[in-house]
Design a protein around this motif. Sequence first.
Motif, PDB file in Angstrom:
ATOM      1  N   ASP A  38       0.766  -1.242   0.000  1.00 59.45           N
ATOM      2  CA  ASP A  38       0.000   0.000   0.000  1.00 59.45           C
ATOM      3  C   ASP A  38       0.801   1.299   0.000  1.00 59.45           C
ATOM      4  OD1 ASP A  38      -2.647  -1.199   0.150  1.00 59.45           O
ATOM      5  OD2 ASP A  38      -2.073  -1.823   2.162  1.00 59.45           O
ATOM      6  N   ASN A  39       2.056   1.257   0.464  1.00 60.49           N
ATOM      7  CA  ASN A  39       2.807   2.498   0.661  1.00 60.49           C
ATOM      8  C   ASN A  39       4.174   2.456  -0.005  1.00 60.49           C
ATOM      9  OD1 ASN A  39       0.873   3.661   2.564  1.00 60.49           O
ATOM     10  ND2 ASN A  39       1.524   2.006   3.894  1.00 60.49           N
ATOM     11  N   LYS A  47       0.490  -1.557  -5.241  1.00 65.18           N
ATOM     12  CA  LYS A  47      -0.796  -1.112  -5.796  1.00 65.18           C
ATOM     13  C   LYS A  47      -0.599   0.019  -6.796  1.00 65.18           C
ATOM     14  CE  LYS A  47      -3.961  -2.629  -2.206  1.00 65.18           C
ATOM     15  NZ  LYS A  47      -4.978  -2.227  -1.233  1.00 65.18           N
ATOM     16  N   ASP A  48       0.399   0.880  -6.580  1.00 61.98           N
ATOM     17  CA  ASP A  48       0.691   1.952  -7.535  1.00 61.98           C
ATOM     18  C   ASP A  48       1.242   1.372  -8.839  1.00 61.98           C
ATOM     19  OD1 ASP A  48      -0.187   3.868  -5.745  1.00 61.98           O
ATOM     20  OD2 ASP A  48       1.833   4.320  -5.001  1.00 61.98           O
ATOM     21  N   VAL A  49       2.046   0.322  -8.728  1.00 62.66           N
ATOM     22  CA  VAL A  49       2.554  -0.355  -9.924  1.00 62.66           C
ATOM     23  C   VAL A  49       1.382  -0.954 -10.704  1.00 62.66           C
ATOM     24  CG1 VAL A  49       3.982  -2.266 -10.773  1.00 62.66           C
ATOM     25  CG2 VAL A  49       4.799  -0.838  -8.886  1.00 62.66           C
ATOM     26  N   ALA A  50       0.461  -1.605  -9.995  1.00 62.06           N
ATOM     27  CA  ALA A  50      -0.707  -2.203 -10.651  1.00 62.06           C
ATOM     28  C   ALA A  50      -1.532  -1.140 -11.371  1.00 62.06           C
ATOM     29  CB  ALA A  50      -1.562  -2.946  -9.627  1.00 62.06           C
ATOM     30  N   THR A  96       2.679 -11.064 -11.700  1.00 60.96           N
ATOM     31  CA  THR A  96       1.251 -11.360 -11.896  1.00 60.96           C
ATOM     32  C   THR A  96       0.474 -11.006 -10.638  1.00 60.96           C
ATOM     33  OG1 THR A  96       1.766 -13.083 -13.490  1.00 60.96           O
ATOM     34  CG2 THR A  96      -0.409 -13.176 -12.471  1.00 60.96           C
ATOM     35  N   TRP A  97       1.027 -11.329  -9.491  1.00 63.70           N
ATOM     36  CA  TRP A  97       0.389 -10.988  -8.216  1.00 63.70           C
ATOM     37  C   TRP A  97       0.324  -9.471  -8.056  1.00 63.70           C
ATOM     38  CZ3 TRP A  97       3.236  -9.113  -3.750  1.00 63.70           C
ATOM     39  CH2 TRP A  97       2.405  -8.889  -2.650  1.00 63.70           C
ATOM     40  N   VAL A  98       1.428  -8.775  -8.263  1.00 62.53           N
ATOM     41  CA  VAL A  98       1.452  -7.313  -8.118  1.00 62.53           C
ATOM     42  C   VAL A  98       0.414  -6.670  -9.034  1.00 62.53           C
ATOM     43  CG1 VAL A  98       2.836  -5.238  -8.538  1.00 62.53           C
ATOM     44  CG2 VAL A  98       3.832  -7.163  -7.291  1.00 62.53           C
ATOM     45  N   LEU A  99       0.375  -7.108 -10.290  1.00 59.50           N
ATOM     46  CA  LEU A  99      -0.570  -6.509 -11.242  1.00 59.50           C
ATOM     47  C   LEU A  99      -2.025  -6.805 -10.908  1.00 59.50           C
ATOM     48  CD1 LEU A  99       1.415  -7.074 -14.555  1.00 59.50           C
ATOM     49  CD2 LEU A  99       1.110  -4.923 -13.299  1.00 59.50           C
ATOM     50  N   SER A 100      -2.275  -7.818 -10.088  1.00 57.23           N
ATOM     51  CA  SER A 100      -3.651  -8.161  -9.708  1.00 57.23           C
ATOM     52  C   SER A 100      -4.167  -7.328  -8.545  1.00 57.23           C
ATOM     53  CB  SER A 100      -3.740  -9.645  -9.329  1.00 57.23           C
ATOM     54  OG  SER A 100      -3.175  -9.879  -8.048  1.00 57.23           O
ATOM     55  N   LEU A 101      -3.284  -6.601  -7.874  1.00 58.11           N
ATOM     56  CA  LEU A 101      -3.683  -5.834  -6.705  1.00 58.11           C
ATOM     57  C   LEU A 101      -4.547  -4.641  -7.094  1.00 58.11           C
ATOM     58  CD1 LEU A 101      -0.271  -5.902  -4.823  1.00 58.11           C
ATOM     59  CD2 LEU A 101      -2.299  -7.280  -4.327  1.00 58.11           C
ATOM     60  N   LYS A 102      -5.516  -4.339  -6.287  1.00 57.33           N
ATOM     61  CA  LYS A 102      -6.430  -3.219  -6.546  1.00 57.33           C
ATOM     62  C   LYS A 102      -6.334  -2.202  -5.437  1.00 57.33           C
ATOM     63  CE  LYS A 102      -8.254  -5.314 -10.092  1.00 57.33           C
ATOM     64  NZ  LYS A 102      -7.585  -5.162 -11.295  1.00 57.33           N
TER      65      LYS A 102
END
Length: 102
Positions: A38-39, A47-50, A96-102
């Motif tokens: 988150d930070n 989440k910013d990368v996503a 893949t995990w990072v890009l799935s974060l909302k």
Amino acid sequence: MKTALMVISSAALLVSGSAMANADLAKAKNCMTCHSVDNKILGPAFKDVAKKYAGDKTAADKLATKVIKGGSGTWGAVPMPANAQVSPAEAKTLVTWVLSLK
């Protein structure tokens, strides 16, 4: 009906377990030294990368390469070091995990 609920519950556990496993992989590969979900720490929040790469169909491959080889300039002056201890398969899983974060 009862069987359908059991199947849905089992699927939810598998998905949440998989997400947790990827967070554990991020910790094991020292990603959390410079990033958090988150930070911003040294690097951007996951989440910013996503958000930045949402809709970019080439992002997973580009970012997996960056995880392994390192990079600079995308998120400011602090470079991301190479992570030779991360295999291509692990890099793909992490990204893949990072890009799935909302």
